[in-house]
Design a protein around this motif. Structure first.
Motif: not given
Length: 207
Positions: A148-156, A135-139, A66-67, A124-129
């Protein structure tokens, strides 16, 4: 690790028009005094009824995308593996934080910042708009493994039922919630935290 092995096509939970996949937490209907469909988004009504949105269906293994965007200083969350047996969704569900890191006090603590496993694991390695942008989130929940993914990066990433997660929970406020992180199948929740937030393009692939 291959995060998931899809066995079905994505199902659209919100297409910008119909909110039929959602209802209010512990309700039978959509809470139109707390949320509205507006300009292709699901939007909280500030000053309205404070009630979380919950999927009508329960999910176990899935890839949710989702966004989201927030107003200045706003706070929300994507809460998952939720049971409705307790007063609030966070009594059982784990949360991917949705936040304005720059102006909300929770942004000062990595464990409660945007994208975190709320109050437990920092991203970790987060890129936040910037605030106001999407922001594009993926769970991904694949058996015991969660990402947890945020804007194309796995962060958790973490494993349910692991000693590491148990220790984090025991050292947190959630240790007083007997149902927390116990569900393997549950609802997905969009949190109403009294702030103005928007969600759109919500889809899920389950297996």
């Amino acid at each position: 690790m291959d995060c998931c092995k899809p066995k079905s096509e994505s199902v659209v939970l919100f297409d910008g028009k119909s909110a039929d996949a959602f209802r209010g937490y512990k309700r039978d209907s959509f809470p139109d005094k707390g949320w509205r469909v507006e300009n292709g988004t699901l939007k909280t009504i500030v000053g309205g009824e404070v009630v979380d949105l919950v999927t009508k269906e329960k999910f176990d293994n899935y890839d949710l995308q989702l966004e989201w965007r927030v107003s200045p200083g706003a706070n929300s969350g994507i809460i998952y593996n939720v049971s409705e047996a307790f007063p609030s969704s966070y009594n059982t569900g784990l949360e991917m934080q949705v936040l304005d890191d720059s102006k909300h006090k929770d942004g000062g603590n990595p464990k409660t910042s945007a994208g975190a496993l709320y109050a437990l694991i920092a991203p970790k390695n987060k890129s936040l708009q910037p605030v106001g942008e999407w922001n594009h989130a993926r769970l991904v929940v694949d058996g015991n493994h969660v990402e947890h993914w945020l804007n194309g990066r796995k962060i958790v990433e973490y494993d349910l039922d692991s000693k590491e997660l148990d220790a984090l929970i025991a050292d947190s406020k959630f240790n007083k919630m007997p149902g927390f992180a116990k569900e393997k199948t549950g609802h997905i929740v969009l949190q109403h935290h009294r702030d103005e937030v928007w969600f759109r393009n919500i889809k899920i692939r389950s297996w």
